[in-house]
Design a protein around this motif. Structure first.
Motif, PDB file in Angstrom:
ATOM      1  N   LEU A 207       1.012  -1.240   0.264  1.00 40.63           N
ATOM      2  CA  LEU A 207      -0.002  -0.043   0.064  1.00 40.63           C
ATOM      3  C   LEU A 207       0.860   1.233   0.022  1.00 40.63           C
ATOM      4  N   ALA A 208       2.007   1.231   0.914  1.00 43.83           N
ATOM      5  CA  ALA A 208       2.944   2.215   0.825  1.00 43.83           C
ATOM      6  C   ALA A 208       3.605   2.687  -0.407  1.00 43.83           C
ATOM      7  N   GLY A 209       3.930   1.696  -1.148  1.00 42.60           N
ATOM      8  CA  GLY A 209       4.550   1.505  -2.398  1.00 42.60           C
ATOM      9  C   GLY A 209       3.376   2.362  -3.444  1.00 42.60           C
ATOM     10  N   LEU A 210       2.243   2.095  -3.515  1.00 42.01           N
ATOM     11  CA  LEU A 210       1.350   2.503  -4.269  1.00 42.01           C
ATOM     12  C   LEU A 210       0.903   3.801  -4.178  1.00 42.01           C
ATOM     13  N   VAL A 211       1.035   4.538  -2.736  1.00 39.04           N
ATOM     14  CA  VAL A 211       0.563   5.777  -2.479  1.00 39.04           C
ATOM     15  C   VAL A 211       1.722   6.647  -2.816  1.00 39.04           C
ATOM     16  N   ARG A 212       2.902   6.172  -2.800  1.00 40.81           N
ATOM     17  CA  ARG A 212       4.228   6.955  -3.029  1.00 40.81           C
ATOM     18  C   ARG A 212       4.191   7.093  -4.540  1.00 40.81           C
ATOM     19  N   PHE A 213       3.873   6.037  -5.073  1.00 38.60           N
ATOM     20  CA  PHE A 213       3.990   6.046  -6.940  1.00 38.60           C
ATOM     21  C   PHE A 213       2.859   6.994  -7.155  1.00 38.60           C
ATOM     22  N   GLU A 214       1.727   6.888  -6.751  1.00 38.88           N
ATOM     23  CA  GLU A 214       0.651   7.822  -7.053  1.00 38.88           C
ATOM     24  C   GLU A 214       1.052   9.252  -6.907  1.00 38.88           C
ATOM     25  N   ALA A 215       1.759   9.530  -5.431  1.00 40.31           N
ATOM     26  CA  ALA A 215       2.408  10.854  -5.250  1.00 40.31           C
ATOM     27  C   ALA A 215       3.331  11.611  -5.945  1.00 40.31           C
ATOM     28  N   ASP A 216       4.268  10.392  -6.408  1.00 38.28           N
ATOM     29  CA  ASP A 216       5.059  10.921  -7.593  1.00 38.28           C
ATOM     30  C   ASP A 216       4.533  11.387  -8.617  1.00 38.28           C
ATOM     31  N   ARG A 217       3.646  10.698  -9.344  1.00 34.45           N
ATOM     32  CA  ARG A 217       2.880  11.156 -10.428  1.00 34.45           C
ATOM     33  C   ARG A 217       2.179  12.474 -10.332  1.00 34.45           C
ATOM     34  N   ALA A 218       1.510  12.693  -9.166  1.00 32.20           N
ATOM     35  CA  ALA A 218       1.009  13.888  -8.787  1.00 32.20           C
ATOM     36  C   ALA A 218       1.936  15.011  -8.821  1.00 32.20           C
ATOM     37  N   ASP A 219       3.301  14.883  -8.296  1.00 28.27           N
ATOM     38  CA  ASP A 219       4.090  15.959  -8.286  1.00 28.27           C
ATOM     39  C   ASP A 219       4.441  16.177  -9.504  1.00 28.27           C
ATOM     40  N   GLU A 220       4.610  15.486 -10.551  1.00 26.51           N
ATOM     41  CA  GLU A 220       5.073  15.857 -11.836  1.00 26.51           C
ATOM     42  C   GLU A 220       3.992  16.750 -12.545  1.00 26.51           C
ATOM     43  N   TRP A 221       2.808  16.654 -12.361  1.00 25.63           N
ATOM     44  CA  TRP A 221       1.652  17.392 -12.822  1.00 25.63           C
ATOM     45  C   TRP A 221       1.716  18.710 -12.052  1.00 25.63           C
ATOM     46  N   TYR A 222       2.148  18.698 -10.894  1.00 24.13           N
ATOM     47  CA  TYR A 222       2.496  20.115 -10.348  1.00 24.13           C
ATOM     48  C   TYR A 222       3.643  20.786 -10.931  1.00 24.13           C
ATOM     49  N   GLU A 223       4.625  19.991 -11.209  1.00 24.10           N
ATOM     50  CA  GLU A 223       5.622  20.803 -11.816  1.00 24.10           C
ATOM     51  C   GLU A 223       5.350  21.420 -13.137  1.00 24.10           C
ATOM     52  N   THR A 224       4.340  20.706 -14.118  1.00 21.04           N
ATOM     53  CA  THR A 224       4.122  21.404 -15.280  1.00 21.04           C
ATOM     54  C   THR A 224       2.974  22.515 -15.013  1.00 21.04           C
ATOM     55  N   GLY A 225       2.204  22.255 -14.046  1.00 22.32           N
ATOM     56  CA  GLY A 225       1.101  22.987 -13.569  1.00 22.32           C
ATOM     57  C   GLY A 225       1.428  24.544 -13.018  1.00 22.32           C
ATOM     58  N   LEU A 226       2.650  24.477 -12.263  1.00 25.79           N
ATOM     59  CA  LEU A 226       3.253  25.757 -11.683  1.00 25.79           C
ATOM     60  C   LEU A 226       3.904  26.728 -12.726  1.00 25.79           C
ATOM     61  N   GLU A 227       4.098  26.010 -13.712  1.00 25.36           N
ATOM     62  CA  GLU A 227       4.583  26.947 -14.822  1.00 25.36           C
ATOM     63  C   GLU A 227       3.589  27.993 -15.086  1.00 25.36           C
ATOM     64  N   LEU A 228       2.451  27.857 -14.796  1.00 24.49           N
ATOM     65  CA  LEU A 228       1.602  28.978 -15.142  1.00 24.49           C
ATOM     66  C   LEU A 228       1.704  30.192 -14.412  1.00 24.49           C
ATOM     67  N   LEU A 229       2.228  30.050 -13.254  1.00 24.59           N
ATOM     68  CA  LEU A 229       2.202  31.199 -12.281  1.00 24.59           C
ATOM     69  C   LEU A 229       3.082  32.472 -12.774  1.00 24.59           C
ATOM     70  N   PRO A 230       4.291  32.415 -13.683  1.00 32.59           N
ATOM     71  CA  PRO A 230       4.881  33.603 -14.134  1.00 32.59           C
ATOM     72  C   PRO A 230       4.177  34.012 -15.099  1.00 32.59           C
ATOM     73  N   MET A 231       2.831  33.397 -15.943  1.00 36.80           N
ATOM     74  CA  MET A 231       2.253  34.064 -16.817  1.00 36.80           C
ATOM     75  C   MET A 231       0.859  34.924 -16.091  1.00 36.80           C
ATOM     76  N   LEU A 232       0.598  34.921 -14.948  1.00 37.24           N
ATOM     77  CA  LEU A 232      -0.316  35.679 -14.349  1.00 37.24           C
ATOM     78  C   LEU A 232       0.098  36.886 -13.575  1.00 37.24           C
ATOM     79  N   ASP A 233      -0.602  37.817 -13.490  1.00 36.10           N
ATOM     80  CA  ASP A 233      -0.230  39.051 -12.427  1.00 36.10           C
ATOM     81  C   ASP A 233      -0.151  38.650 -11.367  1.00 36.10           C
ATOM     82  N   ARG A 234       0.495  39.404 -10.220  1.00 35.82           N
ATOM     83  CA  ARG A 234       0.966  39.318  -9.031  1.00 35.82           C
ATOM     84  C   ARG A 234      -0.126  38.574  -8.169  1.00 35.82           C
ATOM     85  N   ARG A 235      -1.344  39.302  -8.031  1.00 36.86           N
ATOM     86  CA  ARG A 235      -2.346  38.600  -7.196  1.00 36.86           C
ATOM     87  C   ARG A 235      -2.982  37.446  -7.516  1.00 36.86           C
TER      88      ARG A 235
END
Length: 286
Positions: A207-235
């Motif tokens: 179970l721990a291996g499964l959760v960590r595998f899925e968490a790593d996958r989610a983290d990859e999506w954060y890496e892509t998604g957070l590239e949005l922030l420099p494209m937005l105004d400060r607030r």
């Protein structure tokens, strides 16, 4: 109801029900805060219909279909404060209201008890229920390069939803829902089966291996998604950064202690959410 009163209603919904998103929404200037509150209030309505386990599936599907119809002519419902606010917001900002149709599609899948064989199958669901909200939010935030920004907003929504799924494995399992892809479960030799006391019967290490595998996958999506922030105004960047920061910290806790995450719903204390929001406003995104 006038637009100002309608917005007030939506902001009350955010304050009372958006336990994580409210920290980001409050960082926006008033016009954007009101508009995003309207987006959240309607999204919350759809989610609540889908999650109303006390109602029969046919009734929930009928209510979702009714909301889909009402959304198509949002300005024609003067007694509905959420639609009044949403209609006004869509006149002020380029909010793609049609994206709510995808959110409704995802909630209909929940009501029908859909399961997901592969990650691509689950990705469709995540893009419906959370990627769509990312695109709706981007309409409020604004950007000079929609072609680049939209996929990043979508990716950030997917990251948040994957975090939600990991946080709610226990709660969803007790209500008969399994979102993790069947092929991932098979890969780690897990079933998410439960004994009479509601405890997971799978080997804890698997179970721990499964959760960590899925968490790593989610983290990859954060890496892509957070590239949005420099494209937005400060607030707007602060708003999106606070939301993402809170959920990414949740993900970090889940990954660090999978047994605890599977035994109880992981959450952050109020002080930590406030600290993440303050850092986001200062332009620090972790």
């Amino acid at each position: 109801m006038d637009a100002l009163g309608a917005y007030g209603h939506c902001e009350n919904v955010v304050r009372s029900q958006a336990r994580n998103f409210s920290y980001g929404i409050r960082l926006l200037p008033a016009p954007k805060r009101r508009a995003l509150s309207a987006v959240y209030a309607f999204a919350r309505r759809i989610d609540d219909i889908g999650d109303d386990h006390g109602a029969p599936p046919a009734g929930r599907l009928a209510r979702l279909a009714d909301e889909r119809e009402r959304l198509a002519d949002a300005g024609a419902h003067p007694a509905d404060p959420v639609l009044v606010a949403l209609s006004d917001a869509a006149r002020r900002f380029p909010i793609p209201l049609e994206a709510f149709g995808e959110l409704i599609d995802g909630c209909e899948a929940d009501v029908r008890g859909a399961a997901y064989d592969t990650f691509d199958d689950l990705l469709w669901y995540c893009r419906c229920v959370a990627g769509a909200v990312g695109r709706l939010s981007l309409g409020v935030f604004g950007t000079s390069d929609p072609e680049t920004a939209v996929p990043r907003a979508d990716a950030l929504g997917v990251a948040l939803q994957l975090t939600n799924i990991l946080r709610d494995v226990r709660e969803d399992g007790l209500s008969g829902r399994v979102y993790l892809p069947a092929k991932d479960l098979a890969r780690f030799g897990c079933t998410l089966g439960r004994d009479g006391a509601g405890r997971l019967t799978d080997d804890p290490g698997r179970l721990a291996g499964l959760v960590r595998f899925e968490a790593d996958r989610a983290d990859e999506w954060y890496e892509t998604g957070l590239e949005l922030l420099p494209m937005l105004d400060r607030r707007s960047a602060a708003c999106a950064g606070a939301m993402a920061g809170i959920y990414r910290r949740l993900l970090k806790r889940i990954r660090a202690d999978p047994p605890a995450a599977l035994a109880t719903r992981t959450s952050l204390p109020v002080w930590e959410k406030a600290a993440v929001s303050a850092m986001a406003l200062a332009g620090v995104h972790r």
